[in-house]
Scaffold this motif. Structure first.
Motif, PDB file in Angstrom:
ATOM      1  N   THR A  78      -3.823  -2.050 -19.878  1.00 53.47           N
ATOM      2  CA  THR A  78      -4.588  -2.048 -18.929  1.00 53.47           C
ATOM      3  C   THR A  78      -3.494  -0.467 -18.665  1.00 53.47           C
ATOM      4  O   THR A  78      -2.527   0.135 -17.978  1.00 53.47           O
ATOM      5  CB  THR A  78      -4.321  -2.382 -17.078  1.00 53.47           C
ATOM      6  OG1 THR A  78      -3.533  -2.535 -17.024  1.00 53.47           O
ATOM      7  CG2 THR A  78      -4.488  -3.845 -18.238  1.00 53.47           C
ATOM      8  N   ALA A  97      -7.889   0.162 -15.303  1.00 55.04           N
ATOM      9  CA  ALA A  97      -7.931  -1.205 -14.006  1.00 55.04           C
ATOM     10  C   ALA A  97      -7.389  -0.555 -13.528  1.00 55.04           C
ATOM     11  O   ALA A  97      -6.224   0.634 -13.525  1.00 55.04           O
ATOM     12  CB  ALA A  97      -6.982  -2.559 -14.887  1.00 55.04           C
ATOM     13  N   ASP A  98      -7.443  -0.253 -12.207  1.00 53.68           N
ATOM     14  CA  ASP A  98      -6.483  -0.334 -10.749  1.00 53.68           C
ATOM     15  C   ASP A  98      -5.368  -1.346 -10.411  1.00 53.68           C
ATOM     16  O   ASP A  98      -5.239  -2.848 -10.127  1.00 53.68           O
ATOM     17  CB  ASP A  98      -7.468   0.081  -9.612  1.00 53.68           C
ATOM     18  CG  ASP A  98      -6.598   0.245  -8.735  1.00 53.68           C
ATOM     19  OD1 ASP A  98      -5.704   0.415  -8.661  1.00 53.68           O
ATOM     20  OD2 ASP A  98      -7.317   0.921  -7.192  1.00 53.68           O
ATOM     21  N   ASN A 157      -6.203  -3.386  -7.710  1.00 54.32           N
ATOM     22  CA  ASN A 157      -6.794  -4.230  -7.683  1.00 54.32           C
ATOM     23  C   ASN A 157      -7.286  -4.692  -8.995  1.00 54.32           C
ATOM     24  O   ASN A 157      -7.661  -4.419  -9.298  1.00 54.32           O
ATOM     25  CB  ASN A 157      -8.116  -3.372  -7.330  1.00 54.32           C
ATOM     26  CG  ASN A 157      -9.214  -4.474  -6.877  1.00 54.32           C
ATOM     27  OD1 ASN A 157      -9.310  -5.710  -6.548  1.00 54.32           O
ATOM     28  ND2 ASN A 157     -10.543  -4.262  -6.938  1.00 54.32           N
ATOM     29  N   LEU A 158      -6.234  -5.689  -9.264  1.00 57.59           N
ATOM     30  CA  LEU A 158      -6.673  -6.273 -11.093  1.00 57.59           C
ATOM     31  C   LEU A 158      -7.724  -7.044 -11.388  1.00 57.59           C
ATOM     32  O   LEU A 158      -8.226  -8.199 -10.378  1.00 57.59           O
ATOM     33  CB  LEU A 158      -5.233  -7.128 -11.234  1.00 57.59           C
ATOM     34  CG  LEU A 158      -4.033  -6.065 -11.427  1.00 57.59           C
ATOM     35  CD1 LEU A 158      -3.005  -7.089 -11.098  1.00 57.59           C
ATOM     36  CD2 LEU A 158      -3.745  -5.075 -13.285  1.00 57.59           C
ATOM     37  N   PRO A 159      -8.785  -6.842 -12.233  1.00 58.49           N
ATOM     38  CA  PRO A 159      -9.723  -7.596 -11.925  1.00 58.49           C
ATOM     39  C   PRO A 159      -9.537  -8.643 -13.362  1.00 58.49           C
ATOM     40  O   PRO A 159     -10.310  -8.808 -14.036  1.00 58.49           O
ATOM     41  CB  PRO A 159     -10.730  -6.498 -13.051  1.00 58.49           C
ATOM     42  CG  PRO A 159      -9.885  -4.927 -14.249  1.00 58.49           C
ATOM     43  CD  PRO A 159      -8.237  -5.676 -13.342  1.00 58.49           C
ATOM     44  N   PHE A 160      -8.961  -9.827 -13.145  1.00 62.33           N
ATOM     45  CA  PHE A 160      -8.196 -10.358 -14.038  1.00 62.33           C
ATOM     46  C   PHE A 160      -8.822 -12.181 -12.499  1.00 62.33           C
ATOM     47  O   PHE A 160      -7.792 -12.270 -11.254  1.00 62.33           O
ATOM     48  CB  PHE A 160      -6.839 -10.419 -14.329  1.00 62.33           C
ATOM     49  CG  PHE A 160      -7.282  -9.074 -14.981  1.00 62.33           C
ATOM     50  CD1 PHE A 160      -7.429  -8.864 -16.664  1.00 62.33           C
ATOM     51  CD2 PHE A 160      -5.771  -8.112 -14.951  1.00 62.33           C
ATOM     52  CE1 PHE A 160      -7.641  -8.002 -17.288  1.00 62.33           C
ATOM     53  CE2 PHE A 160      -5.819  -7.460 -15.353  1.00 62.33           C
ATOM     54  CZ  PHE A 160      -7.009  -6.961 -16.887  1.00 62.33           C
ATOM     55  N   SER A 195      -1.178  -7.791  -6.700  1.00 64.45           N
ATOM     56  CA  SER A 195      -2.221  -8.258  -7.095  1.00 64.45           C
ATOM     57  C   SER A 195      -2.079  -8.859  -8.507  1.00 64.45           C
ATOM     58  O   SER A 195      -2.506  -9.849  -9.446  1.00 64.45           O
ATOM     59  CB  SER A 195      -3.234  -7.142  -7.756  1.00 64.45           C
ATOM     60  OG  SER A 195      -4.141  -6.589  -8.185  1.00 64.45           O
TER      61      SER A 195
END
Length: 252
Positions: A95, A123-124, A127-130, A156
């Motif tokens: 990421t 991804a930031d 604010n990980l999208p997992f 996060s």
């Protein structure tokens, strides 16, 4: 004195900028340097960054089949090595918040033939999208100092780790010997921006990178921040007298 959370500004190198502007400023830096990022890493560190990354991977103690998240992957050096360690039954999720860097990384790994067990997701780190409790290990190499809120990012990372999972942070830090610290300053401020100007035609981005290293928390301060984010058994290893440090912490 207001806490870091209450402050409305943060540092971008030596400049104070509104918190909500830092990510865009950092993005522009890496968009500019992405095409020659790897060449500059070799020149700035005299190739030492490869040894530092190797040491970090050894500390990760990964096993075949592990699921690994590499945050702020950049051009993919660490992700490529991690993918080889976890093997075909494992997975590396690479990421980066910066699309240009992630694209360069994808192209490099395609050229190297290392794609079968790697995913690429913009991804930031904050604010990980997992999903929660998924990864065996999270790594971040030379990226944490560019994050606006480091504790939020580490929280996060803590959230997405499995119980028993570990976080590995490889980052520039603070030399422990006063003489080396002075020499390092002379080299960093006088040579690195000039190299940036010659190689990438972008002195300002490398001036920022040098300043960002100086503004990054020292070894013990970062260790305390990892504890604040929920990590336990935190320890660090100084490399090259602390020019670089590897921090390791566990989620229990």
């Amino acid at each position: 004195m207001p806490s870091d959370f209450e402050r409305k500004t943060t540092h971008f190198g030596y400049r104070e900028v509104p918190k909500n502007e830092k990510a865009a400023l950092v993005a522009e830096v890496f968009r500019s340097v992405a095409p020659k990022y790897d060449l500059m890493n070799d020149l700035m560190s005299l190739g030492m960054h490869r040894l530092w990354k190797r040491f970090a991977i050894e500390q990760a103690a990964l096993r075949p089949g592990d699921q690994v998240l590499d945050v702020a992957s950049g051009t993919g050096d660490l992700a490529k090595a991690l993918a080889r360690v976890v093997g075909s039954k494992g997975r590396v999720v690479m990421t980066d918040i910066n699309e240009a860097m992630l694209q360069v990384g994808r192209e490099r790994l395609e050229d190297a033939g290392v794609m079968g067990n790697i995913d690429f997701i913009q991804a930031d780190a904050e604010n990980l999208p997992f999903v929660d409790h998924y990864f065996d290990c999270v790594t971040i190499a030379f990226g944490l100092r560019n994050v606006t809120d480091k504790v939020t990012a580490m929280k996060s990372m803590h959230r997405v780790l499995k119980p028993g999972g570990k976080l590995l942070i490889l980052e520039f830090s603070h030399p422990q010997t006063p003489l080396l610290n002075k020499l390092y300053d002379l080299y960093s401020f006088n040579i690195i921006p000039r190299l940036g100007a010659l190689v990438t035609n972008d002195r300002d981005s490398y001036q920022y990178l040098v300043e960002s290293i100086r503004m990054h928390p020292n070894q013990d301060a970062l260790k305390a921040m990892m504890h604040e984010a929920g990590f336990e058994d935190v320890e660090y290893y100084n490399l090259c007298d602390g020019i670089v440090a590897v921090h390791k912490g566990y989620k229990y």
